[in-house]
Design a protein around this motif. Structure first.
Motif, short mmCIF file in Angstrom:
data_model
loop_
_atom_site.label_atom_id
_atom_site.label_comp_id
_atom_site.label_asym_id
_atom_site.label_seq_id
_atom_site.Cartn_x
_atom_site.Cartn_y
_atom_site.Cartn_z
N HIS A 66 0.82 -1.21 0.00
CA HIS A 66 0.00 0.00 0.00
C HIS A 66 0.86 1.26 0.00
O HIS A 66 0.45 2.29 -0.57
N ILE A 67 2.02 1.23 0.61
CA ILE A 67 2.91 2.38 0.57
C ILE A 67 3.34 2.68 -0.86
O ILE A 67 3.43 3.84 -1.27
N PHE A 68 3.56 1.64 -1.64
CA PHE A 68 3.95 1.81 -3.04
C PHE A 68 2.74 1.91 -3.97
O PHE A 68 2.86 1.74 -5.19
N GLN A 69 1.56 2.19 -3.40
CA GLN A 69 0.32 2.46 -4.16
C GLN A 69 -0.10 1.26 -5.01
O GLN A 69 -0.62 1.42 -6.12
N LEU A 70 0.10 0.05 -4.49
CA LEU A 70 -0.24 -1.15 -5.24
C LEU A 70 -1.42 -1.91 -4.62
O LEU A 70 -1.71 -3.02 -5.04
N GLY A 71 -2.09 -1.30 -3.63
CA GLY A 71 -3.18 -1.99 -2.96
C GLY A 71 -4.34 -2.31 -3.89
O GLY A 71 -4.93 -3.38 -3.82
N VAL A 72 -4.67 -1.36 -4.78
CA VAL A 72 -5.78 -1.58 -5.71
C VAL A 72 -5.43 -2.68 -6.71
O VAL A 72 -6.27 -3.51 -7.06
N LEU A 73 -4.17 -2.69 -7.17
CA LEU A 73 -3.74 -3.76 -8.08
C LEU A 73 -3.82 -5.12 -7.39
O LEU A 73 -4.16 -6.13 -8.03
N LEU A 74 -3.52 -5.16 -6.10
CA LEU A 74 -3.64 -6.40 -5.34
C LEU A 74 -5.09 -6.86 -5.31
O LEU A 74 -5.38 -8.06 -5.47
N ARG A 75 -6.00 -5.93 -5.13
CA ARG A 75 -7.43 -6.28 -5.11
C ARG A 75 -7.91 -6.72 -6.49
O ARG A 75 -8.77 -7.59 -6.60
N ILE A 76 -7.38 -6.09 -7.54
CA ILE A 76 -7.74 -6.52 -8.89
C ILE A 76 -7.28 -7.96 -9.12
O ILE A 76 -8.01 -8.78 -9.69
N ALA A 77 -6.07 -8.27 -8.67
CA ALA A 77 -5.56 -9.64 -8.79
C ALA A 77 -6.43 -10.62 -8.01
O ALA A 77 -6.71 -11.73 -8.45
N ALA A 78 -6.91 -10.19 -6.82
CA ALA A 78 -7.78 -11.04 -6.01
C ALA A 78 -9.11 -11.27 -6.71
O ALA A 78 -9.68 -12.38 -6.67
N VAL A 79 -9.63 -10.23 -7.36
CA VAL A 79 -10.90 -10.38 -8.10
C VAL A 79 -10.73 -11.35 -9.26
O VAL A 79 -11.60 -12.18 -9.53
N ILE A 80 -9.60 -11.24 -9.98
CA ILE A 80 -9.35 -12.15 -11.10
C ILE A 80 -9.28 -13.58 -10.59
O ILE A 80 -9.86 -14.50 -11.19
N GLU A 81 -8.57 -13.78 -9.47
CA GLU A 81 -8.44 -15.13 -8.91
C GLU A 81 -9.79 -15.70 -8.49
O GLU A 81 -10.12 -16.85 -8.79
#
Length: 380
Positions: free
Chosen positions: A95-110
């Motif tokens: 989240h510090i590197f502003q990747l939290g939303v991308l993590l959630r997108i990956a979770a949605v794809i999975e």
């Protein structure tokens, strides 16, 4: 009541999800396009403001995402990628590197891939992850896209390509509202799902209401840039206080709750989907007319200094007022004829318990909807 059927994949749902991804990617491309256009015209100060809005919106989403990951009541069952991140203590770093939303997108794809299995729990988990992501995208749409439109509207005459940018951004805003509303209805099993006609009317009335509001604020900002901040802060403060007066109960901490109310205030500044929001439309309609009137007065006083418009100002005001009126009529028509009604079901005790659990879960994500039941965030 068959819970499995409540979360089954539909053709319209797949199409809306696909279009949501397209608009998300398009939005990122438009951001880069806007920076390039401003750079070519040497608008360096505007580039700085644009980047500030982009970073501010990203930070806001990361904060909410991190808080939800830290709160077990608002966290869906973890996917493999989320478990890997948490197991290696990388959640804060992501989240510090502003990747939290991308993590959630990956979770949605999975979870979407797992959604192909015929298991109720898997489907439920997939919908929960989609709701988390859709709420963040809703926050992003109003905290990033709208400020961009207000910033770039004064350059429409000078930079013709910004006209296309404006149309696409407003369309993206309306579609984000539609996508969020559909996901909210899918999350509660006993609610009828939206069909094509309902989706089209919902999209159109948001388009006709959000468009004039954004353009009016943008025109006012272009003529009286020193006063737009005072106007926004004044009205936004009232909306935040209104949310506080309604005793919202979304976040666990007081600081998180005030952050939530502040974000909802931004959304209410431009849009409110509540079908009983008569007071809201009366106030916002009056405010919009006031902004347009001040803009028109400013142009009449300093017409020689301001850039000429490709359209008569009075005709533009008439078009905006007409569009807003059409939006209100489409909204009334939607809730009268096309809004999916609450299902009239005869449920046994077990089904009622499942419904109550679903509605409790839905309250975590219900920001601006009041379709069929009371929620902790009433209309203004």
């Amino acid at each position: 009541m068959e819970v499995e059927g409540s979360f089954c994949l539909t053709f319209s749902g797949v199409v809306i999800s696909f279009l949501s991804l397209i608009f998300f990617l398009l939005d990122a491309v438009l951001d880069l396009w806007a920076v390039e256009c401003l750079y070519e015209h040497k608008k360096y100060f505007s580039i700085g403001l644009l980047i500030f809005f982009l970073l501010g919106s990203s930070v806001l989403m990361q904060i909410f995402s991190w808080i939800w990951y830290s709160d077990p009541d608002k966290t869906a069952p973890e996917t493999k990628i989320e478990s890997f991140i948490r197991r290696h203590n990388l959640l804060s770093l992501v989240h510090i590197f502003q990747l939290g939303v991308l993590l959630r997108i990956a979770a949605v794809i999975e979870t979407s891939i797992a959604d192909l299995n015929d298991e109720t729990f898997v489907r439920r988990r997939a919908h929960t992850h989609k709701h988390n992501l859709n709420m963040l995208l809703l926050f992003e749409a109003f905290s990033e896209n709208v400020p961009q439109l207000v910033l770039l509207t004064p350059f429409i005459v000078e930079m013709q390509e910004i006209q296309t940018f404006t149309v696409l951004k407003i369309t993206s805003l309306s579609f984000t509202m539609l996508s969020y509303h559909r996901k909210m209805r899918e999350f509660v099993p006993d609610k009828h799902k939206m069909g094509w006609s309902s989706s089209v009317f919902y999209f159109l009335w948001n388009l006709f209401l959000i468009g004039p509001r954004v353009v009016s604020v943008s025109l006012f900002a272009s003529a009286l840039p020193c006063y737009i901040a005072a106007h926004f802060l004044s009205l936004w403060t009232l909306l935040v206080l209104w949310a506080w007066w309604q005793e919202t109960d979304f976040m666990d901490s007081k600081a998180g709750e005030w952050l939530y109310r502040a974000t909802v205030g931004i959304i209410w500044y431009f849009s409110c989907t509540k079908h009983k929001a008569v007071i809201y439309h009366a106030v916002m309609g009056t405010d919009t007319m006031l902004l347009l009137g001040l803009w028109c007065w400013k142009r009449s006083v300093e017409s020689a200094r301001l850039c000429p418009l490709p359209i008569n100002p009075y005709l533009l005001i008439a078009l905006l007022v007409t569009s807003y009126s059409i939006g209100v009529l489409l909204k009334l028509l939607y809730y009268w004829k096309f809004h999916p009604k609450h299902a009239d079901l005869h449920m046994d005790k077990k089904d009622k318990m499942l419904q109550m659990k679903s509605e409790d879960d839905a309250e975590h994500y219900d920001v601006i909807e009041t379709d069929s039941r009371e929620i902790p965030d009433p209309e203004p």
